[in-house]
Design a protein around this motif. Structure first.
Motif, mmCIF file in Angstrom:
data_model
loop_
_atom_site.group_PDB
_atom_site.id
_atom_site.type_symbol
_atom_site.label_atom_id
_atom_site.label_comp_id
_atom_site.label_asym_id
_atom_site.label_seq_id
_atom_site.Cartn_x
_atom_site.Cartn_y
_atom_site.Cartn_z
ATOM 1 N N TRP A 147 -24.194 -44.278 23.912
ATOM 2 C CA TRP A 147 -23.256 -43.269 24.394
ATOM 3 C C TRP A 147 -23.966 -41.936 24.588
ATOM 4 O O TRP A 147 -24.831 -41.564 23.797
ATOM 5 N N GLN A 148 -23.576 -41.227 25.643
ATOM 6 C CA GLN A 148 -24.084 -39.879 25.914
ATOM 7 C C GLN A 148 -22.948 -39.057 26.500
ATOM 8 O O GLN A 148 -21.975 -39.604 27.026
ATOM 9 N N LEU A 149 -23.103 -37.744 26.435
ATOM 10 C CA LEU A 149 -22.134 -36.876 27.111
ATOM 11 C C LEU A 149 -22.250 -37.082 28.612
ATOM 12 O O LEU A 149 -23.353 -37.222 29.141
ATOM 13 N N TYR A 198 -13.821 -35.079 18.250
ATOM 14 C CA TYR A 198 -14.518 -33.797 18.189
ATOM 15 C C TYR A 198 -15.873 -33.974 17.500
ATOM 16 O O TYR A 198 -16.901 -33.475 17.970
ATOM 17 N N HIS A 199 -15.892 -34.704 16.399
ATOM 18 C CA HIS A 199 -17.127 -34.927 15.647
ATOM 19 C C HIS A 199 -18.157 -35.672 16.499
ATOM 20 O O HIS A 199 -19.317 -35.263 16.596
ATOM 21 N N VAL A 200 -17.734 -36.770 17.126
ATOM 22 C CA VAL A 200 -18.695 -37.567 17.898
ATOM 23 C C VAL A 200 -19.190 -36.795 19.121
ATOM 24 O O VAL A 200 -20.368 -36.892 19.482
ATOM 25 N N LEU A 201 -18.328 -36.006 19.751
ATOM 26 C CA LEU A 201 -18.793 -35.177 20.871
ATOM 27 C C LEU A 201 -19.804 -34.144 20.394
ATOM 28 O O LEU A 201 -20.807 -33.884 21.071
ATOM 29 N N GLY A 202 -19.566 -33.582 19.216
ATOM 30 C CA GLY A 202 -20.530 -32.641 18.639
ATOM 31 C C GLY A 202 -21.865 -33.302 18.341
ATOM 32 O O GLY A 202 -22.928 -32.720 18.579
ATOM 33 N N LEU A 203 -21.823 -34.527 17.838
ATOM 34 C CA LEU A 203 -23.069 -35.263 17.588
ATOM 35 C C LEU A 203 -23.821 -35.519 18.887
ATOM 36 O O LEU A 203 -25.036 -35.298 18.970
ATOM 37 N N LEU A 204 -23.105 -36.008 19.895
ATOM 38 C CA LEU A 204 -23.760 -36.301 21.173
ATOM 39 C C LEU A 204 -24.331 -35.029 21.801
ATOM 40 O O LEU A 204 -25.409 -35.061 22.394
ATOM 41 N N ALA A 205 -23.625 -33.910 21.643
ATOM 42 C CA ALA A 205 -24.124 -32.636 22.178
ATOM 43 C C ALA A 205 -25.319 -32.127 21.381
ATOM 44 O O ALA A 205 -26.202 -31.470 21.929
ATOM 45 N N SER A 206 -25.347 -32.445 20.089
ATOM 46 C CA SER A 206 -26.428 -31.971 19.218
ATOM 47 C C SER A 206 -27.704 -32.789 19.344
ATOM 48 O O SER A 206 -28.765 -32.364 18.900
ATOM 49 N N ILE A 207 -27.578 -33.984 19.921
ATOM 50 C CA ILE A 207 -28.740 -34.864 20.115
ATOM 51 C C ILE A 207 -28.774 -35.243 21.600
ATOM 52 O O ILE A 207 -28.525 -36.387 21.978
ATOM 53 N N PRO A 208 -29.059 -34.280 22.464
ATOM 54 C CA PRO A 208 -28.973 -34.535 23.907
ATOM 55 C C PRO A 208 -30.075 -35.471 24.407
ATOM 56 O O PRO A 208 -31.165 -35.525 23.844
ATOM 57 N N GLY A 209 -29.738 -36.208 25.444
ATOM 58 C CA GLY A 209 -30.722 -37.054 26.101
ATOM 59 C C GLY A 209 -31.040 -38.344 25.378
ATOM 60 O O GLY A 209 -31.882 -39.114 25.827
ATOM 61 N N PHE A 261 -30.873 -31.359 17.898
ATOM 62 C CA PHE A 261 -31.582 -32.116 16.880
ATOM 63 C C PHE A 261 -32.157 -33.378 17.504
ATOM 64 O O PHE A 261 -31.894 -33.696 18.652
ATOM 65 N N THR A 262 -32.883 -34.106 16.677
ATOM 66 C CA THR A 262 -33.337 -35.438 17.076
ATOM 67 C C THR A 262 -32.463 -36.450 16.347
ATOM 68 O O THR A 262 -31.726 -36.105 15.414
ATOM 69 N N VAL A 263 -32.577 -37.683 16.743
ATOM 70 C CA VAL A 263 -31.774 -38.752 16.157
ATOM 71 C C VAL A 263 -32.030 -38.893 14.659
ATOM 72 O O VAL A 263 -31.224 -39.488 13.944
ATOM 73 N N ASP A 264 -33.088 -38.305 14.164
ATOM 74 C CA ASP A 264 -33.418 -38.384 12.738
ATOM 75 C C ASP A 264 -32.351 -37.762 11.842
ATOM 76 O O ASP A 264 -32.327 -38.039 10.640
ATOM 77 N N ILE A 265 -31.466 -36.923 12.383
ATOM 78 C CA ILE A 265 -30.428 -36.334 11.533
ATOM 79 C C ILE A 265 -29.392 -37.365 11.111
ATOM 80 O O ILE A 265 -28.679 -37.160 10.149
ATOM 81 N N LEU A 266 -29.318 -38.465 11.844
ATOM 82 C CA LEU A 266 -28.351 -39.510 11.520
ATOM 83 C C LEU A 266 -28.908 -40.399 10.421
ATOM 84 O O LEU A 266 -30.044 -40.856 10.500
ATOM 85 N N THR A 267 -28.140 -40.620 9.407
ATOM 86 C CA THR A 267 -28.525 -41.553 8.354
ATOM 87 C C THR A 267 -27.814 -42.858 8.659
ATOM 88 O O THR A 267 -26.685 -43.083 8.255
ATOM 89 N N VAL A 268 -28.494 -43.678 9.447
ATOM 90 C CA VAL A 268 -27.839 -44.865 9.995
ATOM 91 C C VAL A 268 -28.759 -46.074 9.924
ATOM 92 O O VAL A 268 -29.964 -45.946 9.763
ATOM 93 N N PRO A 269 -28.172 -47.246 10.089
ATOM 94 C CA PRO A 269 -29.003 -48.452 10.141
ATOM 95 C C PRO A 269 -29.832 -48.496 11.409
ATOM 96 O O PRO A 269 -29.608 -47.739 12.353
#
Length: 154
Positions: free
Chosen positions: A66-68, A13-24, A140-148
């Motif tokens: 990964w994308q929806l 559910y979380h990862v689907l929400g992330l992918l939906a929140s950062i489309p394309g 959102f943009t990918v900037d919301i992710l705090t990732v390497p």
């Protein structure tokens, strides 16, 4: 003794929400994992179940990820539950020692309850979609992710 909680649904559910929140934007499992709070290996297992169900797609390579595969409003949480939970138990029913008349009776009665609980969970989740829980401000943009930094591979 209690058994560990199965987190596949919450992670899915979380990862689907992330992918939906950062489309394309194709996102690697390494990018997604810190936000989801899991290892990228576990996340790829869950994403594999979601891909098999037709909810996500992936592309390998430096610009892959990964994308929806479907719009978030077309993905019911009940379908996500069935994709990751399968026929696995919802309740932690133990196997009593052979010959215990109480344990045998409890197990038989709980098997029926197990089925009713599973159907109730599915019915409640069927009323919601991934889109129903997107946070205010999405997309959102990918900037919301705090990732390497992005690595090679999906």
């Amino acid at each position: 003794m209690s058994s560990p909680t199965n987190t596949r649904f919450a992670v899915a559910y979380h990862v689907l929400g992330l992918l939906a929140s950062i489309p394309g934007e194709p996102l690697s499992s390494e990018q997604l994992a810190p936000s989801v709070g899991s290892s990228s290996v576990y996340l790829r297992r869950v994403l594999g179940l979601l891909r098999r169900a037709g909810f996500v797609q992936s592309k390998a390579g430096v610009f892959g990820g990964w994308q929806l595969a479907r719009p978030s409003h077309e993905i019911s949480l009940g379908d996500v539950w069935r994709a990751v939970q399968g026929d696995g138990p919802v309740l932690g029913i133990h196997g009593p020692p052979p010959g215990c008349p109480v344990g045998g009776s409890v197990s038989a009665r709980l098997a029926d309850v197990e089925q009713r609980v599973a159907r109730a969970i599915e019915a409640a989740l069927d009323e919601l979609t991934v889109a129903d829980s997107l946070p205010d401000g999405a997309p959102f943009t990918v900037d919301i992710l705090t990732v390497p930094a992005r690595t090679n591979g999906a």
